[in-house]
Scaffold this active site. Sequence first.
Site, PDB file in Angstrom:
ATOM      1  N   CYS A  90     -18.478 -14.438  19.291  1.00  0.00           N
ATOM      2  CA  CYS A  90     -17.487 -15.100  18.702  1.00  0.00           C
ATOM      3  C   CYS A  90     -16.236 -14.509  18.924  1.00  0.00           C
ATOM      4  O   CYS A  90     -15.764 -13.554  18.996  1.00  0.00           O
ATOM      5  CB  CYS A  90     -17.858 -15.759  17.636  1.00  0.00           C
ATOM      6  N   LYS A 128     -18.713 -31.473   9.918  1.00  0.00           N
ATOM      7  CA  LYS A 128     -19.003 -31.564  11.497  1.00  0.00           C
ATOM      8  C   LYS A 128     -20.346 -31.976  11.963  1.00  0.00           C
ATOM      9  O   LYS A 128     -21.223 -31.791  11.187  1.00  0.00           O
ATOM     10  CB  LYS A 128     -18.637 -30.116  12.132  1.00  0.00           C
ATOM     11  N   CYS A 187     -21.046 -18.839  15.000  1.00  0.00           N
ATOM     12  CA  CYS A 187     -20.389 -19.469  16.273  1.00  0.00           C
ATOM     13  C   CYS A 187     -20.828 -18.902  17.371  1.00  0.00           C
ATOM     14  O   CYS A 187     -20.731 -19.777  18.553  1.00  0.00           O
ATOM     15  CB  CYS A 187     -18.878 -19.331  16.140  1.00  0.00           C
ATOM     16  N   CYS A 213      -9.297 -15.697  13.932  1.00  0.00           N
ATOM     17  CA  CYS A 213     -10.158 -16.353  12.947  1.00  0.00           C
ATOM     18  C   CYS A 213      -9.673 -16.300  11.542  1.00  0.00           C
ATOM     19  O   CYS A 213     -10.056 -15.026  11.177  1.00  0.00           O
ATOM     20  CB  CYS A 213     -11.617 -16.402  13.573  1.00  0.00           C
TER      21      CYS A 213
HETATM   22 FE1  SRM Z   1     -17.392 -22.120  15.185  1.00  0.00          FE
HETATM   23  C1  SRM Z   1     -15.666 -22.421  12.061  1.00  0.00           C
HETATM   24  C2  SRM Z   1     -14.887 -20.623  16.558  1.00  0.00           C
HETATM   25  C3  SRM Z   1     -18.966 -22.650  17.996  1.00  0.00           C
HETATM   26  C4  SRM Z   1     -20.144 -22.736  13.230  1.00  0.00           C
HETATM   27  N1  SRM Z   1     -15.465 -21.512  14.500  1.00  0.00           N
HETATM   28  C5  SRM Z   1     -14.779 -21.972  13.219  1.00  0.00           C
HETATM   29  C6  SRM Z   1     -13.384 -21.730  13.278  1.00  0.00           C
HETATM   30  C7  SRM Z   1     -12.509 -22.977  13.631  1.00  0.00           C
HETATM   31  C8  SRM Z   1     -12.641 -20.873  12.165  1.00  0.00           C
HETATM   32  C9  SRM Z   1     -12.191 -21.870  10.994  1.00  0.00           C
HETATM   33  O1  SRM Z   1     -12.804 -22.733  10.336  1.00  0.00           O
HETATM   34  O2  SRM Z   1     -11.211 -21.451  10.664  1.00  0.00           O
HETATM   35  C10 SRM Z   1     -13.309 -20.353  14.366  1.00  0.00           C
HETATM   36  C11 SRM Z   1     -12.228 -20.548  15.295  1.00  0.00           C
HETATM   37  C12 SRM Z   1     -11.979 -19.197  15.874  1.00  0.00           C
HETATM   38  C13 SRM Z   1     -10.808 -18.810  16.640  1.00  0.00           C
HETATM   39  O3  SRM Z   1      -9.864 -18.110  16.298  1.00  0.00           O
HETATM   40  O4  SRM Z   1     -10.824 -19.328  17.754  1.00  0.00           O
HETATM   41  C14 SRM Z   1     -14.582 -20.980  15.175  1.00  0.00           C
HETATM   42  N2  SRM Z   1     -16.873 -21.802  16.987  1.00  0.00           N
HETATM   43  C15 SRM Z   1     -15.969 -21.216  17.186  1.00  0.00           C
HETATM   44  C16 SRM Z   1     -15.925 -20.851  18.805  1.00  0.00           C
HETATM   45  C17 SRM Z   1     -14.715 -20.686  19.528  1.00  0.00           C
HETATM   46  C18 SRM Z   1     -16.756 -19.696  19.116  1.00  0.00           C
HETATM   47  C19 SRM Z   1     -16.670 -18.888  20.332  1.00  0.00           C
HETATM   48  O5  SRM Z   1     -16.583 -17.604  20.358  1.00  0.00           O
HETATM   49  O6  SRM Z   1     -16.919 -19.838  21.438  1.00  0.00           O
HETATM   50  C20 SRM Z   1     -16.954 -22.088  19.191  1.00  0.00           C
HETATM   51  C21 SRM Z   1     -16.055 -23.180  19.490  1.00  0.00           C
HETATM   52  C22 SRM Z   1     -17.191 -24.344  20.042  1.00  0.00           C
HETATM   53  C23 SRM Z   1     -16.426 -25.636  20.383  1.00  0.00           C
HETATM   54  O7  SRM Z   1     -15.829 -25.603  21.766  1.00  0.00           O
HETATM   55  O8  SRM Z   1     -16.417 -26.564  19.874  1.00  0.00           O
HETATM   56  C24 SRM Z   1     -17.660 -22.183  17.847  1.00  0.00           C
HETATM   57  N3  SRM Z   1     -19.145 -22.985  15.429  1.00  0.00           N
HETATM   58  C25 SRM Z   1     -19.673 -22.770  16.757  1.00  0.00           C
HETATM   59  C26 SRM Z   1     -21.311 -22.892  16.893  1.00  0.00           C
HETATM   60  C27 SRM Z   1     -22.114 -22.682  17.828  1.00  0.00           C
HETATM   61  C28 SRM Z   1     -22.399 -24.354  18.174  1.00  0.00           C
HETATM   62  O9  SRM Z   1     -22.133 -25.185  17.875  1.00  0.00           O
HETATM   63  O10 SRM Z   1     -23.302 -24.214  19.284  1.00  0.00           O
HETATM   64  C29 SRM Z   1     -21.475 -22.843  15.432  1.00  0.00           C
HETATM   65  C30 SRM Z   1     -22.973 -22.974  14.905  1.00  0.00           C
HETATM   66  C31 SRM Z   1     -23.721 -24.120  14.803  1.00  0.00           C
HETATM   67  C32 SRM Z   1     -23.437 -24.983  13.816  1.00  0.00           C
HETATM   68  O11 SRM Z   1     -22.394 -25.304  13.784  1.00  0.00           O
HETATM   69  O12 SRM Z   1     -24.440 -25.014  12.971  1.00  0.00           O
HETATM   70  C33 SRM Z   1     -20.265 -22.771  14.629  1.00  0.00           C
HETATM   71  N4  SRM Z   1     -17.872 -22.650  13.082  1.00  0.00           N
HETATM   72  C34 SRM Z   1     -19.132 -22.730  12.698  1.00  0.00           C
HETATM   73  C35 SRM Z   1     -19.238 -22.810  11.210  1.00  0.00           C
HETATM   74  C36 SRM Z   1     -20.164 -22.929  10.115  1.00  0.00           C
HETATM   75  C37 SRM Z   1     -20.676 -24.348   9.926  1.00  0.00           C
HETATM   76  C38 SRM Z   1     -21.525 -24.700   8.977  1.00  0.00           C
HETATM   77  O13 SRM Z   1     -22.409 -25.395   9.003  1.00  0.00           O
HETATM   78  O14 SRM Z   1     -21.596 -23.818   8.028  1.00  0.00           O
HETATM   79  C39 SRM Z   1     -17.717 -22.785  10.654  1.00  0.00           C
HETATM   80  C40 SRM Z   1     -17.115 -22.985   9.310  1.00  0.00           C
HETATM   81  C41 SRM Z   1     -16.975 -23.918   8.802  1.00  0.00           C
HETATM   82  O15 SRM Z   1     -17.300 -24.948   9.318  1.00  0.00           O
HETATM   83  O16 SRM Z   1     -16.639 -24.144   7.589  1.00  0.00           O
HETATM   84  C42 SRM Z   1     -17.102 -22.686  12.075  1.00  0.00           C
HETATM   85 FE1  SF4 Z   2     -16.979 -15.814  14.396  1.00  0.00          FE
HETATM   86 FE2  SF4 Z   2     -16.827 -18.172  13.845  1.00  0.00          FE
HETATM   87 FE3  SF4 Z   2     -17.340 -16.633  11.667  1.00  0.00          FE
HETATM   88 FE4  SF4 Z   2     -14.832 -16.979  12.895  1.00  0.00          FE
HETATM   89  S1  SF4 Z   2     -15.948 -18.629  11.816  1.00  0.00           S
HETATM   90  S2  SF4 Z   2     -15.722 -15.046  12.759  1.00  0.00           S
HETATM   91  S3  SF4 Z   2     -15.427 -17.378  14.905  1.00  0.00           S
HETATM   92  S4  SF4 Z   2     -18.516 -16.707  13.381  1.00  0.00           S
END
Ligand code: SRM
Ligand code: SF4
Length: 556
Positions: free
Chosen positions: A428, A207, A477, A434
């Site tokens: 989150c 991503k 997140c 999730c």
């Molecule tokens: Fe996130 C994965 C929700 C912002 C870092 N994130 C996920 C998933 C899709 C779980 C999955 O992979 O199966 C979550 C879905 C949960 C659900 O049931 O809805 C999820 N992320 C979210 C949201 C909805 C959190 C929220 O409560 O608002 C945010 C959606 C943003 C959007 O509209 O696109 C969200 N995620 C973020 C952020 C914040 C940001 O980007 O400003 C981060 C940290 C910044 C970053 O990316 O470094 C973030 N999400 C992750 C990661 C870890 C990525 C990494 O580099 O390790 C994962 C897991 C992965 O990618 O493997 C993940």
């Molecule tokens: Fe929260 Fe993101 Fe971890 Fe799911 S993947 S528990 S939304 S921090």
Amino acid sequence: MSSPSQPLSEVEHTKARSNLLRGTLNESLANPLTGGLATSDTQLLKFHGSYQQDDRELREERRQQKLEPDYSFMIRTRLPGGVCTPAQWLALDALAREHANGTLRLTTRQAFQLHGVLKEDLQPTLARIHQTLLDTIAACGDVNRNVMCNPNPVDSQVHAEVYQWAVRLSEHLLPRTRAYHEIWLGEEKVAGGEEEPIYGATYLPRKFKTAIAVPPLNDVDVFAHDLGFIAILEAGRLAGFNVTVGGGMGATHGDAATHPRLADVIGFIPPEQLLAVAEQVVTVQRDFGDRSNRKHARLKYTLEDRGVPWFTAELERRLGFRLEPARPFRFDHNGDRFGWTEGHDGTWHLTLQLDSGRVADVPGASRLTGMREVARIHRGDLRLTANQNVIIAGVAPEDRPAIEALVTAHGLDDFRRASPLRRDALACVALPTCGLAMAEAERYLPRIVPLLEERLRAHGLEGIPLHLRITGCPNGCARPYVAEIALVGKAPGRYNLLLGGDRRGQRLNRLYRENIDEPAIIAALDPLFAAYARDRTPQEAFGDFVVRAGLLKSAI
Ligand code: SRM
Ligand code: SF4
């Protein structure tokens, strides 16, 4: 870069075989024997803006009954800068009630999420989102995601200009494949010769996230992004942008090779170079990012492995010009401004606070209904903030009483009653949807906040701003690693406690206590609150205080 001795990750093979993101999605969607998709298609679906999930609370029961998991789908929109029209809000509201779980979720990246959509409803839902002139293309997946930007463009002409750059940037970095249009919108199949000029056939190693900040507000947490632009205003006009690269939050418990990182500022560019710079940052990461180990595949690791000077030189080589030296900037804070503010053009903007961005009808507060009523009469637009809140923007002075009445009648006026701690808190989604959650987050916020408020009150600190961010796992997140206080889920009911962010998104916090339960969280924070009440300097924030006073020395 993946070394020749290390095999490509499975996702790389899936992308390579997918015929530009088509895979067997059509077959998976048509298969009546399961509510889910073929495994490889679940990976490809992300690029189309949706995740396959299952209700984790039903997993064990269904397993015992020898049933497949209770599959459903999360849908995420692409919404540059978080700006949508009332008509678009109404369409999403209708979809939430007809095809999803009856709630809208505003995310930390200024987008909408629908949860609980069944497989048979996926295509009609995406098609209806498209009819509203919105889409979900590249909302997830190994591509540039939704481009964030300060959601108050109405503050000044410069804000409006910056928003336009966010829209253009989002469009510029969209995948070019017609797969989305074929699968979800019924467009005729492309007969070949299709290309991805920026990404290539296997897209990015991981991503990729982009944000534009307009100082003094860093509400988008620009340093948490792979690529960022900080608007530089000189004599009231947009002179250009400082460029930042290599931020990211994600980490894995117990794996020291993974960690959050703040982005580096690598130079300054005039506005007209923004698209070219973004494109070439993407191509450097495309060519040098790690395609073997997905835990090491974000741009932040490419930068760390090769060095920022190497990265900048490679970027400039591809651009054919040098970046100018970065220009001075200053951020005040990374939160939202609540309540009514007057815009530069005489219209008004009302920022509402929503716990964890959830818009739902619950006993005592019909927030989903209330926002629908607002959208029916509102003549401006609606702006989702990076802090999971919403701004009713561009309200004519004569329309204010009607909006105000709806907000009050439907319990959307929490911003007036909530403590500063609650107003600024992020959590989150975590359980039950999730698949990666280890502990509660969104559902834990309403429980832990009153306990902390009670402790703050005991020390005479009830009115102080304090940034709390909670996540159900270390993926980050809710950008917890820049919070003054962060709770990062480790196991059911247990969290790592991190302290010392700076409320401007410019300092990472540090682990203070590991794997502790609720009584231990309160016991750890209470003496720190007492010390803060006693020893802080005027205007000193809690995160700054714990760092200056050396209180993190007793971190585990
Ligand atoms: Fe996130 C994965 C929700 C912002 C870092 N994130 C996920 C998933 C899709 C779980 C999955 O992979 O199966 C979550 C879905 C949960 C659900 O049931 O809805 C999820 N992320 C979210 C949201 C909805 C959190 C929220 O409560 O608002 C945010 C959606 C943003 C959007 O509209 O696109 C969200 N995620 C973020 C952020 C914040 C940001 O980007 O400003 C981060 C940290 C910044 C970053 O990316 O470094 C973030 N999400 C992750 C990661 C870890 C990525 C990494 O580099 O390790 C994962 C897991 C992965 O990618 O493997 C993940
Ligand atoms: Fe929260 Fe993101 Fe971890 Fe799911 S993947 S528990 S939304 S921090």
